[in-house]
Design an enzyme around this catalytic site. Structure first.
Site, PDB file in Angstrom:
ATOM      1  N   ASN A 185       8.437  -5.385  -0.259  1.00 31.01           N
ATOM      2  CA  ASN A 185       8.134  -4.505  -0.011  1.00 31.01           C
ATOM      3  C   ASN A 185       6.299  -4.336   0.902  1.00 31.01           C
ATOM      4  O   ASN A 185       5.444  -4.000  -0.051  1.00 31.01           O
ATOM      5  CB  ASN A 185       8.235  -2.864  -0.255  1.00 31.01           C
ATOM      6  CG  ASN A 185       8.146  -1.549  -0.052  1.00 31.01           C
ATOM      7  OD1 ASN A 185       7.793  -2.247   1.442  1.00 31.01           O
ATOM      8  ND2 ASN A 185       8.989  -1.189   0.288  1.00 31.01           N
TER       9      ASN A 185
ATOM     10  N   TYR B  91      11.214   9.037   1.381  1.00 31.30           N
ATOM     11  CA  TYR B  91      11.077   8.179   0.430  1.00 31.30           C
ATOM     12  C   TYR B  91      12.457   8.206  -0.906  1.00 31.30           C
ATOM     13  O   TYR B  91      12.074   7.228  -1.912  1.00 31.30           O
ATOM     14  CB  TYR B  91       9.867   7.344   0.149  1.00 31.30           C
ATOM     15  CG  TYR B  91       9.208   6.762   1.320  1.00 31.30           C
ATOM     16  CD1 TYR B  91       9.226   5.946   1.617  1.00 31.30           C
ATOM     17  CD2 TYR B  91       8.112   7.690   1.441  1.00 31.30           C
ATOM     18  CE1 TYR B  91       8.892   5.666   2.873  1.00 31.30           C
ATOM     19  CE2 TYR B  91       7.612   7.070   2.957  1.00 31.30           C
ATOM     20  CZ  TYR B  91       7.261   6.198   3.765  1.00 31.30           C
ATOM     21  OH  TYR B  91       6.529   5.976   4.898  1.00 31.30           O
TER      22      TYR B  91
ATOM     23  N   ARG C  59       5.442  12.508  -3.882  1.00 26.57           N
ATOM     24  CA  ARG C  59       4.795  12.837  -2.019  1.00 26.57           C
ATOM     25  C   ARG C  59       5.931  11.862  -1.038  1.00 26.57           C
ATOM     26  O   ARG C  59       6.969  11.338  -1.492  1.00 26.57           O
ATOM     27  CB  ARG C  59       3.674  12.632  -1.584  1.00 26.57           C
ATOM     28  CG  ARG C  59       2.439  12.649  -2.118  1.00 26.57           C
ATOM     29  CD  ARG C  59       1.229  12.857  -2.227  1.00 26.57           C
ATOM     30  NE  ARG C  59       0.677  12.982  -3.449  1.00 26.57           N
ATOM     31  CZ  ARG C  59      -1.228  12.127  -2.778  1.00 26.57           C
ATOM     32  NH1 ARG C  59      -1.323  11.765  -1.367  1.00 26.57           N
ATOM     33  NH2 ARG C  59      -1.569  12.087  -3.892  1.00 26.57           N
TER      34      ARG C  59
ATOM     35  N   HIS D  16      12.340  -2.679   2.988  1.00 27.12           N
ATOM     36  CA  HIS D  16      11.837  -1.120   3.388  1.00 27.12           C
ATOM     37  C   HIS D  16      12.929   0.003   3.037  1.00 27.12           C
ATOM     38  O   HIS D  16      14.201  -0.244   3.209  1.00 27.12           O
ATOM     39  CB  HIS D  16      11.752  -0.640   4.703  1.00 27.12           C
ATOM     40  CG  HIS D  16      10.484  -2.089   5.634  1.00 27.12           C
ATOM     41  ND1 HIS D  16       8.968  -1.860   4.997  1.00 27.12           N
ATOM     42  CD2 HIS D  16      10.617  -2.912   6.417  1.00 27.12           C
ATOM     43  CE1 HIS D  16       8.765  -2.723   5.494  1.00 27.12           C
ATOM     44  NE2 HIS D  16       9.146  -3.807   6.029  1.00 27.12           N
TER      45      HIS D  16
ATOM     46  N   PRO E   3       1.065  -0.681   0.209  1.00 22.31           N
ATOM     47  CA  PRO E   3       0.237  -0.121  -0.383  1.00 22.31           C
ATOM     48  C   PRO E   3       0.977   1.252   0.134  1.00 22.31           C
ATOM     49  O   PRO E   3       1.419   1.677   0.181  1.00 22.31           O
ATOM     50  CB  PRO E   3      -1.158   0.375   0.993  1.00 22.31           C
ATOM     51  CG  PRO E   3      -0.108  -1.398   2.250  1.00 22.31           C
ATOM     52  CD  PRO E   3       0.194  -2.134   0.877  1.00 22.31           C
ATOM     53  N   ASN E   4       0.099   2.552  -0.975  1.00 18.74           N
ATOM     54  CA  ASN E   4       0.856   3.708  -1.254  1.00 18.74           C
ATOM     55  C   ASN E   4       1.910   4.126  -2.164  1.00 18.74           C
ATOM     56  O   ASN E   4       2.574   4.682  -2.234  1.00 18.74           O
ATOM     57  CB  ASN E   4       0.943   4.194   0.447  1.00 18.74           C
ATOM     58  CG  ASN E   4      -1.040   4.222   0.806  1.00 18.74           C
ATOM     59  OD1 ASN E   4      -1.922   4.665   0.837  1.00 18.74           O
ATOM     60  ND2 ASN E   4      -0.660   3.932   2.216  1.00 18.74           N
TER      61      ASN E   4
ATOM     62  N   ALA F  44       2.829  -0.885   4.671  1.00 23.85           N
ATOM     63  CA  ALA F  44       2.087  -0.569   6.513  1.00 23.85           C
ATOM     64  C   ALA F  44       2.087  -1.932   6.992  1.00 23.85           C
ATOM     65  O   ALA F  44       1.945  -2.481   8.255  1.00 23.85           O
ATOM     66  CB  ALA F  44       1.811   0.244   6.893  1.00 23.85           C
TER      67      ALA F  44
ATOM     68  N   GLU G  61      12.320  -9.120   2.452  1.00 21.89           N
ATOM     69  CA  GLU G  61      11.282  -7.850   2.894  1.00 21.89           C
ATOM     70  C   GLU G  61      12.512  -6.665   2.235  1.00 21.89           C
ATOM     71  O   GLU G  61      13.172  -6.785   2.874  1.00 21.89           O
ATOM     72  CB  GLU G  61      10.590  -8.250   4.561  1.00 21.89           C
ATOM     73  CG  GLU G  61       9.546  -6.815   4.896  1.00 21.89           C
ATOM     74  CD  GLU G  61       9.257  -7.236   6.475  1.00 21.89           C
ATOM     75  OE1 GLU G  61       8.696  -8.631   6.064  1.00 21.89           O
ATOM     76  OE2 GLU G  61       9.115  -6.733   6.817  1.00 21.89           O
TER      77      GLU G  61
ATOM     78  N   ARG H  86      12.370   4.538  12.630  1.00 20.17           N
ATOM     79  CA  ARG H  86      10.864   6.063  13.438  1.00 20.17           C
ATOM     80  C   ARG H  86       9.955   5.712  14.079  1.00 20.17           C
ATOM     81  O   ARG H  86      10.355   5.064  15.095  1.00 20.17           O
ATOM     82  CB  ARG H  86      10.654   5.776  11.437  1.00 20.17           C
ATOM     83  CG  ARG H  86      11.595   5.434  10.478  1.00 20.17           C
ATOM     84  CD  ARG H  86      10.679   5.383   9.195  1.00 20.17           C
ATOM     85  NE  ARG H  86       9.155   6.450   8.736  1.00 20.17           N
ATOM     86  CZ  ARG H  86       8.680   6.733   7.591  1.00 20.17           C
ATOM     87  NH1 ARG H  86       8.727   5.605   6.859  1.00 20.17           N
ATOM     88  NH2 ARG H  86       7.939   6.845   7.578  1.00 20.17           N
TER      89      ARG H  86
HETATM   90  O1  CA2 Z   1      10.288   2.179   4.157  1.00 24.79           O
HETATM   91  C1  CA2 Z   1       9.740   1.800   3.335  1.00 24.79           C
HETATM   92  O2  CA2 Z   1       9.506   0.664   2.373  1.00 24.79           O
HETATM   93  C2  CA2 Z   1       7.795   1.519   4.075  1.00 24.79           C
HETATM   94  O3  CA2 Z   1       7.407  -0.039   3.701  1.00 24.79           O
HETATM   95  C3  CA2 Z   1       6.864   2.300   3.485  1.00 24.79           C
HETATM   96  C4  CA2 Z   1       5.784   2.247   4.028  1.00 24.79           C
HETATM   97  C5  CA2 Z   1       5.554   2.570   5.554  1.00 24.79           C
HETATM   98  O4  CA2 Z   1       4.352   1.568   5.773  1.00 24.79           O
HETATM   99  C6  CA2 Z   1       6.412   2.081   5.557  1.00 24.79           C
HETATM  100  O5  CA2 Z   1       6.488   1.942   7.107  1.00 24.79           O
HETATM  101  C7  CA2 Z   1       8.180   1.587   5.850  1.00 24.79           C
HETATM  102  C8  CA2 Z   1       5.057   3.205   3.199  1.00 24.79           C
HETATM  103  C9  CA2 Z   1       4.217   3.030   1.972  1.00 24.79           C
HETATM  104  C10 CA2 Z   1       3.912   5.054   1.981  1.00 24.79           C
HETATM  105  O6  CA2 Z   1       5.363   5.502   0.498  1.00 24.79           O
HETATM  106  C11 CA2 Z   1       4.649   7.192   0.550  1.00 24.79           C
HETATM  107  C12 CA2 Z   1       5.789   6.798  -0.424  1.00 24.79           C
HETATM  108  C13 CA2 Z   1       5.900   8.713  -0.878  1.00 24.79           C
HETATM  109  C14 CA2 Z   1       4.326   9.516  -0.448  1.00 24.79           C
HETATM  110  C15 CA2 Z   1       3.087   8.791   0.456  1.00 24.79           C
HETATM  111  C16 CA2 Z   1       3.808   7.261   0.778  1.00 24.79           C
END
Ligand code: CA2
Length: 143
Positions: free
Chosen positions: A75, A23, A18, A101, A10-11, A78, A99, A108
């Protein structure tokens, strides 16, 4: 030909669009292109899939096992922190899963420090940015 699945949760479709401070500015499509190129260089087919839905990700994990994939770079976003359903899906297959991240989840918020999925994977890469996907690919082909 050998096949590796690149799965993103997700996301992660928002990557590069963003929150570049956390990221980075690389998009998911850039990452997929890079891993596909690495696959080509090693005569390995790379199938890419991203979903914001838990069930769709679980279906892909099952598909990887049924279709004889040699590994999954995953990946889970969340979902890593709380999806016992995804954990069970990974535990239920013999295909090795790495996995990934992008951010260092241990540096974090407290809720990100736990990964319920990592214990049933071959290993976890966290905090090395998008390079983590390449390192996961290398780990899978070197096993
Ligand atoms: O660090 C990572 O790769 C995560 O898997 C990214 C997830 C986060 O919930 C994990 O704790 C760690 C979130 C991905 C969201 O990605 C976005 C990218 C740009 C803007 C908003 C969200």
């Amino acid at each position: 030909m050998e096949k590796i699945m690149l799965l993103n949760g997700p996301n992660l479709n928002l990557l590069g669009k963003r929150e570049p401070g956390i990221y980075g500015s690389t998009t998911l499509s850039d990452i997929e292109t890079k891993i596909k190129k690495l696959g080509e260089d090693h005569c390995i087919i790379i199938s890419c899939f991203q979903s914001n839905s838990e069930g769709a990700l679980i279906d892909k994990i099952h598909e990887a096992a049924e279709e004889g994939y040699t590994g999954i770079i995953f990946n889970p976003g969340a979902y890593s922190h709380y999806s016992y359903a995804i954990r069970d899906a990974i535990a239920g297959i013999t295909v090795p899963v790495i996995e990934v991240h992008i951010s260092n989840i241990h540096a974090r918020e407290a809720f990100r420090h736990v990964s319920v999925t990592a214990p049933v994977t071959k290993g976890q890469i966290s905090g090395l940015g998008i390079k983590g996907y390449e390192l996961a690919f290398k780990a899978l082909i070197d096993q």
